[in-house]
Scaffold this active site. Structure first.
Site, PDB file in Angstrom:
ATOM      1  N   VAL A 321       0.694  -1.636   0.009  1.00  0.00           N
ATOM      2  CA  VAL A 321       0.096  -0.046  -0.222  1.00  0.00           C
ATOM      3  C   VAL A 321       0.604   0.958  -0.433  1.00  0.00           C
ATOM      4  CG1 VAL A 321      -1.734   1.409   1.351  1.00  0.00           C
ATOM      5  CG2 VAL A 321      -1.888  -1.385   1.381  1.00  0.00           C
ATOM      6  N   GLU A 322       0.255   1.992  -0.850  1.00  0.00           N
ATOM      7  CA  GLU A 322       1.620   3.552  -0.904  1.00  0.00           C
ATOM      8  C   GLU A 322       1.622   4.280   0.288  1.00  0.00           C
ATOM      9  OE1 GLU A 322      -2.278   4.844  -2.292  1.00  0.00           O
ATOM     10  OE2 GLU A 322      -1.262   2.536  -2.699  1.00  0.00           O
ATOM     11  N   GLN A 323       0.570   4.184   0.990  1.00  0.00           N
ATOM     12  CA  GLN A 323       0.886   4.558   2.742  1.00  0.00           C
ATOM     13  C   GLN A 323       2.315   4.739   3.362  1.00  0.00           C
ATOM     14  OE1 GLN A 323      -1.819   3.885   1.189  1.00  0.00           O
ATOM     15  NE2 GLN A 323      -3.043   5.046   1.583  1.00  0.00           N
ATOM     16  N   GLY A 324       2.364   2.946   3.230  1.00  0.00           N
ATOM     17  CA  GLY A 324       3.881   2.521   3.599  1.00  0.00           C
ATOM     18  C   GLY A 324       4.354   1.472   3.640  1.00  0.00           C
TER      19      GLY A 324
END
Length: 516
Positions: A321-324
């Site tokens: 997920v791009e949020q990390g």
């Protein structure tokens, strides 16, 4: 100096005309909700701070006046730059009414920009955004006619074209954490994401600005483990305590989202009902190879994780997920960005570094429209520009990208009988268009870099080739001319080897997709 402050006292520290960098996520995730509420009240009562320039890398808000909408008052802001505006409906209204300057930039690039500002560098040099609406030669990310500033420029390095997203001074960084000690050191043990909080704090201090942090609780000096501290107290000027701070708008606290414990995922992953959404998710899932690192977008793409879990292929791929976050199963709805049973939670700028360099094997993302050039629009709907979030970073850099959606919208309903598809109610709106309303993904750039691109619908599958968009598969029960070609604004190349979509896609039973 005593760092713990009342919210109104901290709000009074923000000067008129400041560049404010707000760090948070959509749906109330990691949002300093209480402080923003008090900041809004300060402006409404006293008229200050005013004429702010607001920057936010993620879509921030709750569609109920929270997040970026706390600034959505005439006079409070003069310019807003954000990657995604869906959650801030009041700010969208100000932009559409031409009352503010309004821009969209890629989420990942904005998180990286905070780090570049912290390091005193001129900006982010990247290929992210080339050929899309954020390219200064296209629309420069402008949301309305009064937004004429060029926030990026084209540069040439080593005979290759890049975009330089220019640094700005950050006068105020607004961040959130779980715990602060008396020195202002911050930890994130009850958070589900760690956005660019450190980068933004460093950038503000190196710009001569201030950092205001909201936390849930205070502890004594020296009681936090040094390795747990994500933002050092030397960067923090004010700490506002909100004992009622929630993990997100709808989740007070779920320890399975912060990595405190592992939950039984069957409780959260009911098998999908057989609809067109499941058919599309199944077809996209067929492209997943064992060991792939995969990013799934918001909405329909999330069904891929459900399908793979239902098929009993746990561990077959690794979600990211791009949020990390890496590992686990992404949460849905307004909790998108949080993950059940995360294996790793990194700071968002580092995750986007990896994405931009080609770390993703596969991305499955939604489309609102796609056109004969292979371009995709997810950002503009009529006169409203919602923005892109991390879409440009992800779609442009993944080795393979699959765009998913129904071929028609507006009243479309499908039925399933036997091994095929029937149209119960045809949609009113064509989504395969001659020219997209806005280029969120550039087909031309994808062809130039040899990227593998597919467009998966419930009744047909298309691929992007050097010759253009090619129809490669059609659902059983569909008439090529009536049900596919006449439902598109452009005529795709029909493959000489056109084949039927796998009949098992339309079964109620499991497909047995994976060797388990």
């Amino acid at each position: 100096m005593k760092k713990i402050k009342k919210a109104r006292d901290a709000a009074a520290m923000i000067a008129d005309g400041s560049n404010v960098w707000l760090v948070a996520g959509g749906g109330g995730i990691n949002e300093p909700y209480y402080f923003l509420k008090e900041l809004e009240a300060e402006f409404l009562e006293k008229g200050h701070p005013r004429a702010l320039n607001l920057w936010h890398s993620a879509g921030i808000g709750d569609k109920e006046g929270g997040g970026a909408d706390r600034f959505a008052h005439e006079g409070m802001v003069k310019k807003v730059v954000g990657s995604h505006w869906t959650w801030s409906v009041n700010m969208q209204k100000l932009a559409m009414e031409e009352k503010i300057e309004a821009y969209v930039l890629p989420q990942g690039t904005m998180t990286q920009m905070a780090r570049e500002i912290a390091g005193g560098r001129p900006g982010v040099v990247t290929k992210t955004g080339l050929g899309t609406f954020v390219d200064p030669r296209v629309e420069a990310g402008a949301m309305n006619s009064r937004s004429r500033e060029k926030l990026s420029e084209v540069v040439e390095l080593c005979n290759e074209e890049y975009l330089l997203y220019k640094s700005i001074p950050i006068h105020v960084a607004l961040i959130r954490a779980t715990t602060a000690d008396e020195d202002g050191n911050l930890t994130y043990e009850r958070e589900g994401i760690i956005p660019e909080c450190l980068a933004a704090a460093q950038a503000a201090k190196n710009s001569g600005g201030i950092v205001i942090a909201q936390v849930k609780r205070m502890v004594k000096r020296g009681t936090l483990k040094p390795l747990d501290i994500r933002v050092p107290g030397i960067l923090v000027d004010a700490v506002v305590v909100d004992p009622k701070q929630r993990q997100s708008m709808i989740t007070e606290y779920d320890p399975a989202m912060s990595g405190e414990c592992q939950m039984v995922l069957e409780e959260k992953l009911e098998p999908m009902e057989l609809t067109e959404r499941k058919v599309i998710a199944r077809r996209a899932a067929m492209e997943v190879e064992e060991g792939n690192i995969v990013n799934l977008g918001f909405g329909m793409p999330a069904g891929v994780a459900s399908v793979i879990h239902e098929e009993g292929a746990k561990g077959y791929m690794k979600l990211s997920v791009e949020q990390g976050i890496t590992g686990g199963i992404p949460a849905g709805g307004s909790d998108f960005g949080l993950v059940y049973n995360p294996e790793v939670i990194l700071e968002a700028p580092s995750q986007f570094d990896w994405y931009d360099g080609g770390g993703l094997d596969l991305a499955v993302l939604s489309f609102a429209e796609f056109d004969q050039e292979g371009n995709v629009n997810v950002s503009r709907f009529g006169h409203r520009v919602n923005g892109v979030g991390g879409f440009i970073n992800i779609s442009q850099s993944a080795k393979k990208v699959i765009f998913v959606g129904t071929l028609k919208a507006g009243g479309f309903r499908a039925g399933f009988a036997g091994n095929g598809l029937t149209i119960l109610s045809e949609g009113r709106v064509k989504k395969a268009v001659t020219t997209v309303s806005q280029i969120s993904f550039s087909g031309s750039y994808a062809r130039k870099r040899g990227q593998k691109v597919m467009y998966v619908t419930e009744r047909a599958v298309f691929e992007l080739t050097e010759q253009g968009v090619v129809l490669t598969e059609i659902a059983p029960g569909m008439d090529l001319k009536k049900d596919v070609l006449e439902q598109m604004e452009f005529t795709p190349i029909v493959s000489k080897h056109l084949k039927e979509m796998e009949p098992a896609l339309f079964w109620k039973e499991k497909m047995k997709l994976f060797p388990v």
